[in-house]
Design a protein around this motif. Sequence first.
Motif, short mmCIF file in Angstrom:
data_model
loop_
_atom_site.label_atom_id
_atom_site.label_comp_id
_atom_site.label_asym_id
_atom_site.label_seq_id
_atom_site.Cartn_x
_atom_site.Cartn_y
_atom_site.Cartn_z
N UNK A 107 40.05 3.56 41.53
CA UNK A 107 41.07 2.87 42.32
C UNK A 107 40.51 1.69 43.11
N UNK A 108 39.17 1.59 43.18
CA UNK A 108 38.54 0.56 44.00
C UNK A 108 37.55 -0.32 43.25
N UNK A 109 36.89 0.24 42.23
CA UNK A 109 35.72 -0.41 41.66
C UNK A 109 35.96 -1.13 40.34
N UNK A 110 36.87 -0.64 39.50
CA UNK A 110 37.06 -1.29 38.20
C UNK A 110 37.65 -2.68 38.39
N UNK A 111 37.47 -3.53 37.41
CA UNK A 111 37.91 -4.93 37.53
C UNK A 111 39.38 -5.05 37.89
N UNK A 112 40.22 -4.23 37.25
CA UNK A 112 41.67 -4.32 37.51
C UNK A 112 42.00 -3.92 38.94
N UNK A 133 34.04 -5.92 48.84
CA UNK A 133 33.38 -5.02 49.79
C UNK A 133 33.81 -3.58 49.58
N UNK A 134 35.11 -3.36 49.36
CA UNK A 134 35.61 -2.01 49.07
C UNK A 134 34.99 -1.48 47.77
N UNK A 135 34.89 -2.36 46.78
CA UNK A 135 34.28 -1.96 45.50
C UNK A 135 32.81 -1.64 45.69
N UNK A 136 32.11 -2.44 46.49
CA UNK A 136 30.69 -2.19 46.74
C UNK A 136 30.45 -0.86 47.43
N UNK A 137 31.31 -0.54 48.42
CA UNK A 137 31.18 0.76 49.09
C UNK A 137 31.41 1.90 48.10
N UNK A 192 28.69 4.90 47.18
CA UNK A 192 28.96 6.34 47.26
C UNK A 192 28.66 7.01 45.93
N UNK A 193 29.06 6.38 44.84
CA UNK A 193 28.79 6.94 43.51
C UNK A 193 27.30 7.09 43.25
N UNK A 194 26.55 6.03 43.54
CA UNK A 194 25.10 6.07 43.31
C UNK A 194 24.46 7.17 44.14
N UNK A 195 24.86 7.27 45.41
CA UNK A 195 24.28 8.29 46.29
C UNK A 195 24.59 9.69 45.77
N UNK A 196 25.81 9.90 45.30
CA UNK A 196 26.21 11.22 44.80
C UNK A 196 25.40 11.62 43.58
N UNK A 197 25.30 10.72 42.62
CA UNK A 197 24.57 11.03 41.38
C UNK A 197 23.08 11.18 41.67
N UNK A 198 22.53 10.31 42.52
CA UNK A 198 21.11 10.39 42.84
C UNK A 198 20.78 11.70 43.55
N UNK A 247 28.86 -7.85 47.05
CA UNK A 247 29.03 -6.77 48.04
C UNK A 247 27.77 -5.92 48.14
N UNK A 248 26.63 -6.56 47.99
CA UNK A 248 25.37 -5.81 48.05
C UNK A 248 25.15 -5.11 49.37
N UNK A 249 25.51 -5.76 50.48
CA UNK A 249 25.31 -5.14 51.80
C UNK A 249 26.19 -3.89 51.94
N UNK A 250 27.45 -3.99 51.51
CA UNK A 250 28.35 -2.83 51.61
C UNK A 250 27.86 -1.70 50.72
N UNK A 251 27.35 -2.05 49.53
CA UNK A 251 26.82 -1.04 48.61
C UNK A 251 25.66 -0.28 49.26
#
Length: 383
Positions: free
Chosen positions: A266-271, A303-307, A311-317, A338-342
């Motif tokens: 709902x936040x990250x995909x291009x659409x 920024x929303x997409x970066x956050x 979260x996804x990276x942190x969860x999988x890691x 959105x590197x800072x938000x990520x």
Amino acid sequence: MDVEDTALPGGEIGEMSPAMRAALLEVLIHGELPRAEIARRLHLSRASLTRITRSLVDAGLLTEGGTRLMAQTGRPSEMLHLRASARHFLGIKLTGDTLYAVVTDLSASAVESTERPLASREPADVVAEIADVARGYAADYPTLTSVGIAIAGRVSQGADGALVERSFFLDWTDVPLGALVRDATGLPCAVENDVQALTATEHWFGAGAGIDDMVLITVGAGIGCGLVVNGRPVDGAHNRAGQISHLIVDEAGPRCGLGHRGCASSLLVNSAIVNAYRRPGVEYEGVVEAARAGDELALAAFADAGRALGVMIATVASLVDPQKVVVTGDGIAVVELAGDALRAALDERLDKDAAPVDLDVRTWDFSEWARAGAGLAIRALLA
């Protein structure tokens, strides 16, 4: 340990013994190596390893040349090198409207590429296009050895080849693509989900070469996740490992097309980024340009997409504890914008005692999907 090995029959990779495959893989994945080092890694006697490598050299798959002083013995040792041009592989990526093709050598380095529009999505028509591409390249590359196809969707492996259980973009259900392409081209054919194919190829030939534990996340039209644990790609019990598109990353976020509130899709995909920008007629590339120009609404969407990505990276890691997390895909601009938000979301969600995440961001070209198909074909012959 001594191993009996016959010569490589006709130089065909598919006919190699397990020990010969293992020796070739060491050089393919790790680069030039001396015989003594390969023997040590494979727990083979020097005599056995010499017989094996002689067959590989005679078949034109390895070459000898140069010496290196070995720390263990203090003596110079002749190096073995991969002769990458000895074989070529055809990689295919299928979308709903385009066929992307890449020819690579044995090291999965692309030597030629092309793309064609698909006039029809009917399996027979798509297979005919693949066969036509294969015939054209076979004329230029007589060492063309096999075909690998990367496709978005669910793929299972059966006794007669790969079955595309479901491909949304092509509107396919239960298409025996592996057997159809094999029969049409006369070449072995491997088929896999595109993210799994890309993960496997990066593991052997890219960012993950030489490491045993890695995560690959793709962002763009969709979200994909591939895992390598203890040196092996993870498929899962139902070939559905890495399904993280609908991981909840913001409980107050928008709903996705399936009705999930605040999931990654709902936040990250291009659409989703286009929808958040709320400017009629502006496509994803337009939002990227607007964000680069400093448009506040576009930057907020990213920024929303970066956050969400953080979260996804942190969860999988946290679940896998990888040596490296590779992020790529046609939506990779999110890391730039959105590197800072990520990184803030990543730091917030990781356990304070967790190892730092080695984040490897890869630039993207759509032909990388096709190269992943070629990498899949190489792995199918050697793994």
